[in-house]
Design a protein around this motif. Structure first.
Motif, PDB file in Angstrom:
ATOM      1  N   LEU A 109       0.833  -1.199   0.000  1.00  0.00           N
ATOM      2  CA  LEU A 109       0.000   0.000   0.000  1.00  0.00           C
ATOM      3  C   LEU A 109       0.868   1.251   0.000  1.00  0.00           C
ATOM      4  O   LEU A 109       0.571   2.219  -0.696  1.00  0.00           O
ATOM      5  N   SER A 110       1.960   1.235   0.747  1.00  0.00           N
ATOM      6  CA  SER A 110       2.820   2.416   0.811  1.00  0.00           C
ATOM      7  C   SER A 110       3.558   2.669  -0.495  1.00  0.00           C
ATOM      8  O   SER A 110       4.040   3.779  -0.728  1.00  0.00           O
ATOM      9  N   LEU A 111       3.636   1.673  -1.357  1.00  0.00           N
ATOM     10  CA  LEU A 111       4.294   1.844  -2.652  1.00  0.00           C
ATOM     11  C   LEU A 111       3.362   2.440  -3.714  1.00  0.00           C
ATOM     12  O   LEU A 111       3.815   2.833  -4.788  1.00  0.00           O
ATOM     13  N   GLU A 112       2.077   2.512  -3.410  1.00  0.00           N
ATOM     14  CA  GLU A 112       1.117   3.063  -4.365  1.00  0.00           C
ATOM     15  C   GLU A 112       1.238   4.581  -4.451  1.00  0.00           C
ATOM     16  O   GLU A 112       1.766   5.233  -3.550  1.00  0.00           O
ATOM     17  N   ASP A 113       0.715   5.138  -5.540  1.00  0.00           N
ATOM     18  CA  ASP A 113       0.752   6.585  -5.743  1.00  0.00           C
ATOM     19  C   ASP A 113       0.011   7.312  -4.634  1.00  0.00           C
ATOM     20  O   ASP A 113      -1.014   6.837  -4.141  1.00  0.00           O
ATOM     21  N   VAL A 114       0.526   8.477  -4.273  1.00  0.00           N
ATOM     22  CA  VAL A 114      -0.114   9.342  -3.288  1.00  0.00           C
ATOM     23  C   VAL A 114      -0.682  10.530  -4.059  1.00  0.00           C
ATOM     24  O   VAL A 114       0.053  11.266  -4.707  1.00  0.00           O
ATOM     25  N   TYR A 115      -1.997  10.689  -3.985  1.00  0.00           N
ATOM     26  CA  TYR A 115      -2.662  11.771  -4.706  1.00  0.00           C
ATOM     27  C   TYR A 115      -2.851  12.976  -3.795  1.00  0.00           C
ATOM     28  O   TYR A 115      -2.979  12.840  -2.579  1.00  0.00           O
ATOM     29  N   VAL A 116      -2.870  14.139  -4.411  1.00  0.00           N
ATOM     30  CA  VAL A 116      -3.005  15.398  -3.664  1.00  0.00           C
ATOM     31  C   VAL A 116      -4.192  16.182  -4.210  1.00  0.00           C
ATOM     32  O   VAL A 116      -4.719  15.872  -5.290  1.00  0.00           O
ATOM     33  N   PRO A 117      -4.628  17.197  -3.477  1.00  0.00           N
ATOM     34  CA  PRO A 117      -5.748  18.013  -3.968  1.00  0.00           C
ATOM     35  C   PRO A 117      -5.490  18.504  -5.393  1.00  0.00           C
ATOM     36  O   PRO A 117      -4.371  18.877  -5.741  1.00  0.00           O
ATOM     37  N   GLY A 118      -6.544  18.453  -6.191  1.00  0.00           N
ATOM     38  CA  GLY A 118      -6.443  18.870  -7.587  1.00  0.00           C
ATOM     39  C   GLY A 118      -6.252  17.719  -8.547  1.00  0.00           C
ATOM     40  O   GLY A 118      -6.460  17.866  -9.748  1.00  0.00           O
ATOM     41  N   GLU A 119      -5.868  16.552  -8.057  1.00  0.00           N
ATOM     42  CA  GLU A 119      -5.722  15.383  -8.909  1.00  0.00           C
ATOM     43  C   GLU A 119      -7.026  14.594  -8.863  1.00  0.00           C
ATOM     44  O   GLU A 119      -7.666  14.502  -7.801  1.00  0.00           O
ATOM     45  N   PRO A 120      -7.454  14.034 -10.003  1.00  0.00           N
ATOM     46  CA  PRO A 120      -8.762  13.373 -10.060  1.00  0.00           C
ATOM     47  C   PRO A 120      -8.971  12.258  -9.033  1.00  0.00           C
ATOM     48  O   PRO A 120     -10.080  12.065  -8.549  1.00  0.00           O
ATOM     49  N   ALA A 121      -7.934  11.531  -8.656  1.00  0.00           N
ATOM     50  CA  ALA A 121      -8.088  10.410  -7.730  1.00  0.00           C
ATOM     51  C   ALA A 121      -8.067  10.840  -6.257  1.00  0.00           C
ATOM     52  O   ALA A 121      -8.261   9.999  -5.381  1.00  0.00           O
ATOM     53  N   PHE A 122      -7.871  12.119  -5.975  1.00  0.00           N
ATOM     54  CA  PHE A 122      -7.858  12.572  -4.586  1.00  0.00           C
ATOM     55  C   PHE A 122      -9.281  12.534  -4.054  1.00  0.00           C
ATOM     56  O   PHE A 122     -10.187  13.121  -4.638  1.00  0.00           O
ATOM     57  N   PRO A 123      -9.527  11.846  -2.911  1.00  0.00           N
ATOM     58  CA  PRO A 123     -10.902  11.597  -2.465  1.00  0.00           C
ATOM     59  C   PRO A 123     -11.633  12.774  -1.819  1.00  0.00           C
ATOM     60  O   PRO A 123     -12.830  12.694  -1.619  1.00  0.00           O
ATOM     61  N   PHE A 124     -10.940  13.859  -1.485  1.00  0.00           N
ATOM     62  CA  PHE A 124     -11.582  14.947  -0.735  1.00  0.00           C
ATOM     63  C   PHE A 124     -11.428  16.291  -1.426  1.00  0.00           C
ATOM     64  O   PHE A 124     -10.920  17.251  -0.839  1.00  0.00           O
ATOM     65  N   SER A 125     -11.907  16.399  -2.632  1.00  0.00           N
ATOM     66  CA  SER A 125     -11.711  17.628  -3.400  1.00  0.00           C
ATOM     67  C   SER A 125     -12.360  18.850  -2.753  1.00  0.00           C
ATOM     68  O   SER A 125     -11.839  19.947  -2.861  1.00  0.00           O
ATOM     69  N   GLY A 126     -13.452  18.698  -2.048  1.00  0.00           N
ATOM     70  CA  GLY A 126     -14.125  19.855  -1.456  1.00  0.00           C
ATOM     71  C   GLY A 126     -13.583  20.277  -0.105  1.00  0.00           C
ATOM     72  O   GLY A 126     -13.866  21.362   0.370  1.00  0.00           O
ATOM     73  N   ILE A 127     -12.772  19.448   0.513  1.00  0.00           N
ATOM     74  CA  ILE A 127     -12.279  19.740   1.857  1.00  0.00           C
ATOM     75  C   ILE A 127     -10.917  20.413   1.837  1.00  0.00           C
ATOM     76  O   ILE A 127     -10.604  21.216   2.701  1.00  0.00           O
ATOM     77  N   PHE A 128     -10.106  20.097   0.864  1.00  0.00           N
ATOM     78  CA  PHE A 128      -8.744  20.614   0.779  1.00  0.00           C
ATOM     79  C   PHE A 128      -8.626  21.647  -0.330  1.00  0.00           C
ATOM     80  O   PHE A 128      -9.024  21.383  -1.461  1.00  0.00           O
ATOM     81  N   PRO A 129      -8.055  22.816  -0.033  1.00  0.00           N
ATOM     82  CA  PRO A 129      -7.799  23.792  -1.097  1.00  0.00           C
ATOM     83  C   PRO A 129      -6.768  23.250  -2.088  1.00  0.00           C
ATOM     84  O   PRO A 129      -5.918  22.426  -1.726  1.00  0.00           O
ATOM     85  N   LEU A 130      -6.854  23.720  -3.320  1.00  0.00           N
ATOM     86  CA  LEU A 130      -5.897  23.302  -4.340  1.00  0.00           C
ATOM     87  C   LEU A 130      -4.526  23.901  -4.050  1.00  0.00           C
ATOM     88  O   LEU A 130      -4.430  25.004  -3.500  1.00  0.00           O
ATOM     89  N   PRO A 131      -3.467  23.210  -4.460  1.00  0.00           N
ATOM     90  CA  PRO A 131      -2.137  23.779  -4.265  1.00  0.00           C
ATOM     91  C   PRO A 131      -1.959  25.011  -5.155  1.00  0.00           C
ATOM     92  O   PRO A 131      -2.464  25.064  -6.272  1.00  0.00           O
ATOM     93  N   GLY A 132      -1.229  25.981  -4.636  1.00  0.00           N
ATOM     94  CA  GLY A 132      -0.981  27.213  -5.391  1.00  0.00           C
ATOM     95  C   GLY A 132       0.163  27.095  -6.372  1.00  0.00           C
ATOM     96  O   GLY A 132       0.328  27.942  -7.242  1.00  0.00           O
ATOM     97  N   SER A 133       0.962  26.035  -6.237  1.00  0.00           N
ATOM     98  CA  SER A 133       2.114  25.842  -7.120  1.00  0.00           C
ATOM     99  C   SER A 133       2.488  24.364  -7.142  1.00  0.00           C
ATOM    100  O   SER A 133       2.015  23.577  -6.321  1.00  0.00           O
ATOM    101  N   LYS A 134       3.370  24.016  -8.090  1.00  0.00           N
ATOM    102  CA  LYS A 134       3.875  22.642  -8.147  1.00  0.00           C
ATOM    103  C   LYS A 134       4.655  22.306  -6.880  1.00  0.00           C
ATOM    104  O   LYS A 134       4.590  21.199  -6.378  1.00  0.00           O
TER     105      LYS A 134
END
Length: 184
Positions: A109-134
Motif C-alpha cells: 500500500l505504501s508503494l502506491e501513488d499518493v494523490y493530492v488536492p487537484g488530482e482526479p483520484a484525490f478523495p476529498f476535493s471539497g475539503i482541501f484547497p488546491l495547491p498554489g504551485s507545483k
C-alpha cells in the motif's frame, strides 16, 4: 458528534493546501526513504505526548461511522485524511491472517501513488484547497507519504496482537465507509 483534532496551536507550523504540516513523534521513514521536503516541514516531536497519527488511530473507530465531518481547525483536514487512509489500510489487512502477511500488504500500500488536492483520484476535493504551485503540491505529497508510512507502522501494532494474530476488534472496521467513500 464527530471527534475533532485537539491540535489547535499551529503557531510556527508550515502549511500546504490548507493543511498544517504537523510534527510527528517518529520519522525514521523519511530518513530512510528520502521523501523530499517532508522532514523539513514536519519536525520530530519528543516521544512524549500524542501526535496527529496517534490521535487519528485513537479516534478512528468512533469517527469512521460519520457520513459528514465539519472542520473546526486546519488539523481536522489531516485527521480526515488519516481516518480515510486507516480505513483503506484496514481493508488491505482484512484477509491477512498473520502480522507478516499484514506487514507485506501495508508495504505494498505504501508503494502506491499518493494523490493530492487537484488530482482526479484525490478523495476529498471539497475539503482541501488546491495547491498554489507545483512546489506546494510536492510538499503536501511528501507530507502525506510520511504520515501514511508512520500510520502504517502504528496501525500494525493495534491491528495485530503481540502473538501476530489479527485483532478482530480492529479489523472488523474494514467494512465501514468513511464520509460515504466506498473503499474497494
Amino acid at each position: 458528534m464527530v471527534y475533532h483534532s485537539r491540535i489547535v496551536d499551529l503557531k510556527g507550523v508550515s502549511k500546504a493546501c490548507g493543511c498544517p504540516l504537523l510534527p510527528l513523534k517518529n520519522q525514521t521513514s523519511n530518513q530512510t526513504t528520502g521523501h523530499g521536503h517532508a522532514h523539513t516541514h514536519a519536525p520530530r516531536l519528543s516521544d512524549q505526548g500524542e501526535d496527529i497519527v496517534d490521535e487519528a488511530i485513537k479516534l478512528f473507530r468512533a469517527n469512521v461511522f460519520f457520513k459528514h465531518f465539519d472542520l473546526k481547525t486546519p488539523a481536522d483536514r489531516i485527521l480526515v485524511y488519516l481516518t480515510f487512509y486507516i480505513n483503506v489500510a484496514l481493508k488491505r489487512l482484512e484477509g491477512c491472517r498473520t502480522l507478516t502477511e499484514g506487514t507485506k500488504a501495508i508495504k505494498n500500500l505504501s508503494l502506491e501513488d499518493v494523490y493530492v488536492p487537484g488530482e482526479p483520484a484525490f478523495p476529498f476535493s471539497g475539503i482541501f484547497p488546491l495547491p498554489g504551485s507545483k512546489k506546494e503540491a510536492e510538499v503536501i505529497r511528501d507530507y502525506f507519504k510520511v504520515i501514511r508510512e508512520e500510520t502504517n507502522k502504528r496501525l500494525l501494532n493495534v491491528a495485530y496482537r503481540a502473538n501476530g494474530t489479527p485483532n478482530k476488534w480492529w479489523l472488523a472496521f474494514s467494512k465501514r465507509k468513511f464520509i460515504n467513500n466506498l473503499i474497494v
